[in-house]
Design an enzyme around this catalytic site. Structure first.
Site, PDB file in Angstrom:
ATOM      1  N   CYS A 287       0.842  -1.195   0.000  1.00  0.00           N
ATOM      2  CA  CYS A 287       0.000   0.000   0.000  1.00  0.00           C
ATOM      3  C   CYS A 287       0.882   1.252   0.000  1.00  0.00           C
ATOM      4  O   CYS A 287       1.618   1.479  -0.949  1.00  0.00           O
ATOM      5  CB  CYS A 287      -0.993  -0.032   1.155  1.00  0.00           C
ATOM      6  SG  CYS A 287      -2.307   1.213   0.971  1.00  0.00           S
TER       7      CYS A 287
ATOM      8  N   HIS B 236      -3.844  -4.177  -0.607  1.00  0.00           N
ATOM      9  CA  HIS B 236      -3.513  -4.885   0.633  1.00  0.00           C
ATOM     10  C   HIS B 236      -3.612  -6.393   0.387  1.00  0.00           C
ATOM     11  O   HIS B 236      -4.710  -6.948   0.418  1.00  0.00           O
ATOM     12  CB  HIS B 236      -4.489  -4.481   1.746  1.00  0.00           C
ATOM     13  CG  HIS B 236      -4.282  -3.103   2.254  1.00  0.00           C
ATOM     14  ND1 HIS B 236      -3.409  -2.807   3.264  1.00  0.00           N
ATOM     15  CD2 HIS B 236      -4.833  -1.925   1.874  1.00  0.00           C
ATOM     16  CE1 HIS B 236      -3.428  -1.512   3.513  1.00  0.00           C
ATOM     17  NE2 HIS B 236      -4.275  -0.949   2.674  1.00  0.00           N
TER      18      HIS B 236
ATOM     19  N   GLU C 269      -2.901  -8.737   2.332  1.00  0.00           N
ATOM     20  CA  GLU C 269      -3.390  -9.408   3.544  1.00  0.00           C
ATOM     21  C   GLU C 269      -4.907  -9.327   3.666  1.00  0.00           C
ATOM     22  O   GLU C 269      -5.506 -10.034   4.494  1.00  0.00           O
ATOM     23  CB  GLU C 269      -2.713  -8.805   4.779  1.00  0.00           C
ATOM     24  CG  GLU C 269      -3.223  -7.453   5.233  1.00  0.00           C
ATOM     25  CD  GLU C 269      -2.695  -6.274   4.437  1.00  0.00           C
ATOM     26  OE1 GLU C 269      -2.969  -5.125   4.850  1.00  0.00           O
ATOM     27  OE2 GLU C 269      -2.013  -6.480   3.398  1.00  0.00           O
TER      28      GLU C 269
END
Length: 200
Positions: free
Chosen positions: A78, A180, A182
Protein backbone atom coordinates in the site's frame (compact mmCIF):
# COMPACT_ATOMS: atom_id res chain seq x y z
CA UNK A 1 9.84 -22.54 7.78
CA UNK A 2 10.24 -19.33 5.78
CA UNK A 3 11.11 -16.23 7.80
CA UNK A 4 10.06 -12.67 7.07
CA UNK A 5 10.77 -9.41 8.85
CA UNK A 6 7.97 -6.83 8.96
CA UNK A 7 8.87 -3.22 9.73
CA UNK A 8 6.87 -1.97 12.71
CA UNK A 9 7.61 1.74 12.48
CA UNK A 10 4.29 3.24 13.48
CA UNK A 11 2.92 3.81 9.99
CA UNK A 12 1.53 0.47 8.94
CA UNK A 13 -1.19 -2.11 9.48
CA UNK A 14 1.35 -4.48 10.98
CA UNK A 15 -1.00 -6.85 12.83
CA UNK A 16 -3.07 -7.85 9.80
CA UNK A 17 0.08 -8.40 7.72
CA UNK A 18 1.59 -10.50 10.50
CA UNK A 19 -1.49 -12.68 10.88
CA UNK A 20 -1.78 -13.25 7.12
CA UNK A 21 1.86 -14.39 6.97
CA UNK A 22 1.49 -16.64 10.00
CA UNK A 23 -1.52 -18.30 8.39
CA UNK A 24 0.86 -19.25 5.58
CA UNK A 25 3.25 -20.84 8.07
CA UNK A 26 5.86 -18.08 8.07
CA UNK A 27 8.02 -17.14 11.03
CA UNK A 28 7.36 -13.40 11.38
CA UNK A 29 9.66 -10.95 13.11
CA UNK A 30 8.37 -7.46 13.85
CA UNK A 31 11.10 -4.87 14.20
CA UNK A 32 12.08 -1.23 14.08
CA UNK A 33 15.79 -2.05 14.41
CA UNK A 34 18.06 -1.43 11.37
CA UNK A 35 20.32 -4.30 12.49
CA UNK A 36 17.39 -6.73 12.21
CA UNK A 37 16.68 -5.41 8.73
CA UNK A 38 20.27 -5.96 7.60
CA UNK A 39 20.14 -9.57 8.82
CA UNK A 40 16.67 -10.43 7.46
CA UNK A 41 15.98 -13.04 4.78
CA UNK A 42 13.19 -10.87 3.34
CA UNK A 43 11.46 -7.67 4.45
CA UNK A 44 7.95 -6.26 4.18
CA UNK A 45 7.45 -2.50 4.39
CA UNK A 46 3.77 -1.90 5.23
CA UNK A 47 2.22 1.53 5.32
CA UNK A 48 -0.99 3.48 5.72
CA UNK A 49 -1.55 7.20 6.05
CA UNK A 50 0.71 10.03 4.92
CA UNK A 51 3.99 9.60 3.08
CA UNK A 52 5.66 12.45 4.96
CA UNK A 53 4.89 10.93 8.34
CA UNK A 54 6.03 7.48 7.21
CA UNK A 55 9.35 8.81 5.90
CA UNK A 56 9.90 10.82 9.09
CA UNK A 57 9.40 7.66 11.16
CA UNK A 58 11.80 5.67 8.98
CA UNK A 59 14.38 8.45 9.36
CA UNK A 60 13.91 8.72 13.14
CA UNK A 61 14.45 5.00 13.59
CA UNK A 62 17.46 4.81 11.27
CA UNK A 63 15.56 2.56 8.89
CA UNK A 64 15.76 4.66 5.72
CA UNK A 65 19.30 3.67 4.80
CA UNK A 66 18.77 0.11 6.03
CA UNK A 67 15.86 -0.31 3.62
CA UNK A 68 17.73 1.35 0.75
CA UNK A 69 20.71 -0.96 1.27
CA UNK A 70 18.71 -4.17 1.75
CA UNK A 71 19.91 -6.67 -0.90
CA UNK A 72 17.30 -9.42 -0.58
CA UNK A 73 13.56 -9.54 -1.40
CA UNK A 74 11.70 -6.44 -0.20
CA UNK A 75 7.95 -5.92 -0.55
CA UNK A 76 6.23 -2.57 -0.04
CA UNK A 77 2.50 -2.80 0.74
CA UNK A 78 0.00 0.00 0.00
CA UNK A 79 1.77 3.19 1.13
CA UNK A 80 4.85 0.97 1.34
CA UNK A 81 4.78 0.59 -2.45
CA UNK A 82 4.59 4.36 -2.88
CA UNK A 83 7.56 4.86 -0.55
CA UNK A 84 9.73 2.88 -2.97
CA UNK A 85 9.49 5.69 -5.56
CA UNK A 86 11.57 8.86 -5.80
CA UNK A 87 9.14 11.38 -4.37
CA UNK A 88 5.49 12.23 -3.81
CA UNK A 89 3.49 15.38 -4.47
CA UNK A 90 1.74 14.77 -1.14
CA UNK A 91 2.23 17.59 1.36
CA UNK A 92 3.64 19.90 -1.30
CA UNK A 93 6.43 17.46 -2.11
CA UNK A 94 7.91 14.61 -0.08
CA UNK A 95 11.22 12.83 -0.84
CA UNK A 96 10.77 9.06 -0.66
CA UNK A 97 13.18 6.10 -0.71
CA UNK A 98 14.12 6.66 -4.38
CA UNK A 99 14.45 2.96 -5.18
CA UNK A 100 12.20 3.17 -8.26
CA UNK A 101 12.16 6.23 -10.56
CA UNK A 102 9.05 8.37 -10.68
CA UNK A 103 6.75 10.66 -8.71
CA UNK A 104 3.69 9.55 -6.75
CA UNK A 105 0.72 11.80 -7.55
CA UNK A 106 -2.74 12.42 -6.18
CA UNK A 107 -5.29 9.96 -7.53
CA UNK A 108 -7.63 11.79 -9.90
CA UNK A 109 -9.92 9.20 -11.48
CA UNK A 110 -12.33 10.01 -14.24
CA UNK A 111 -16.04 9.25 -14.19
CA UNK A 112 -16.44 11.14 -10.91
CA UNK A 113 -15.25 8.16 -8.91
CA UNK A 114 -14.61 8.85 -5.23
CA UNK A 115 -11.17 9.32 -3.71
CA UNK A 116 -9.76 7.39 -1.97
CA UNK A 117 -10.04 4.32 -4.16
CA UNK A 118 -11.53 1.93 -1.62
CA UNK A 119 -12.72 -1.54 -2.47
CA UNK A 120 -12.11 -4.44 -4.84
CA UNK A 121 -10.59 -4.07 -8.30
CA UNK A 122 -9.49 -6.68 -10.81
CA UNK A 123 -5.79 -7.20 -11.44
CA UNK A 124 -4.51 -7.16 -15.01
CA UNK A 125 -1.12 -8.88 -15.03
CA UNK A 126 1.02 -7.37 -17.78
CA UNK A 127 4.39 -9.04 -17.13
CA UNK A 128 5.30 -12.45 -15.79
CA UNK A 129 7.08 -12.41 -12.45
CA UNK A 130 7.64 -14.93 -9.63
CA UNK A 131 5.61 -12.74 -7.26
CA UNK A 132 2.57 -13.14 -9.54
CA UNK A 133 2.85 -16.85 -10.24
CA UNK A 134 -0.63 -18.39 -10.20
CA UNK A 135 -2.39 -15.01 -10.46
CA UNK A 136 -4.75 -15.20 -13.40
CA UNK A 137 -7.05 -12.79 -15.17
CA UNK A 138 -9.87 -13.16 -12.66
CA UNK A 139 -7.84 -12.14 -9.60
CA UNK A 140 -9.26 -9.33 -7.50
CA UNK A 141 -7.54 -7.28 -4.82
CA UNK A 142 -8.60 -4.86 -2.08
CA UNK A 143 -7.40 -1.27 -2.49
CA UNK A 144 -7.43 1.73 -0.16
CA UNK A 145 -5.40 4.71 -1.40
CA UNK A 146 -5.65 8.35 -2.41
CA UNK A 147 -2.30 8.64 -4.21
CA UNK A 148 -1.01 6.59 -7.13
CA UNK A 149 2.41 5.55 -8.40
CA UNK A 150 3.47 6.32 -11.98
CA UNK A 151 2.83 3.72 -14.65
CA UNK A 152 6.35 2.83 -15.77
CA UNK A 153 8.57 -0.03 -16.93
CA UNK A 154 8.48 -1.20 -13.29
CA UNK A 155 4.76 -2.04 -13.53
CA UNK A 156 3.90 -5.75 -13.39
CA UNK A 157 0.12 -5.51 -12.98
CA UNK A 158 -2.49 -2.80 -13.26
CA UNK A 159 -5.97 -2.07 -11.99
CA UNK A 160 -8.54 0.22 -13.57
CA UNK A 161 -10.03 2.99 -11.46
CA UNK A 162 -11.07 5.69 -13.88
CA UNK A 163 -7.56 5.33 -15.27
CA UNK A 164 -4.51 3.14 -14.79
CA UNK A 165 -3.47 2.21 -11.27
CA UNK A 166 -0.10 0.39 -11.15
CA UNK A 167 -1.09 -2.39 -8.77
CA UNK A 168 2.18 -4.35 -8.62
CA UNK A 169 5.65 -3.02 -9.39
CA UNK A 170 9.20 -4.33 -9.35
CA UNK A 171 12.69 -2.90 -9.60
CA UNK A 172 15.48 -5.46 -9.02
CA UNK A 173 14.91 -7.06 -5.58
CA UNK A 174 12.15 -4.59 -4.62
CA UNK A 175 8.48 -5.30 -5.22
CA UNK A 176 5.40 -3.30 -4.35
CA UNK A 177 1.65 -3.96 -4.07
CA UNK A 178 -0.59 -0.88 -4.07
CA UNK A 179 -3.40 -3.02 -2.68
CA UNK A 180 -3.51 -4.88 0.63
CA UNK A 181 -2.59 -8.52 -0.07
CA UNK A 182 -3.39 -9.41 3.54
CA UNK A 183 -7.01 -8.36 2.86
CA UNK A 184 -7.26 -9.66 -0.69
CA UNK A 185 -8.52 -13.18 -0.07
CA UNK A 186 -7.16 -15.97 -2.29
CA UNK A 187 -5.14 -13.76 -4.66
CA UNK A 188 -3.52 -11.86 -1.82
CA UNK A 189 -2.62 -15.03 0.03
CA UNK A 190 -1.02 -16.42 -3.14
CA UNK A 191 1.06 -13.28 -3.61
CA UNK A 192 2.29 -13.40 -0.01
CA UNK A 193 3.06 -17.10 -0.40
CA UNK A 194 5.04 -16.33 -3.56
CA UNK A 195 6.95 -13.61 -1.73
CA UNK A 196 7.92 -16.09 0.96
CA UNK A 197 9.43 -18.30 -1.74
CA UNK A 198 11.56 -15.54 -3.26
CA UNK A 199 15.32 -15.72 -2.74
CA UNK A 200 18.06 -13.17 -3.31
Amino acid sequence: MKSVTVLAYGAGNVASVQFALERLGAAVRLTSDPVDVAEAERVILPGVGQAGYAMARLDELGLTEAVRAFPRPLLGVCLGQQLLFADSEEGGGTPLLDLIPGRVRKLEPGSRLPVPHMGWSRLDVTREDPLLEGIGGEAWAYFLHGFVCPDSPATLARADYGGVVPAVVRQANRWGCQFHPERSAKAGARILKNFLELTA
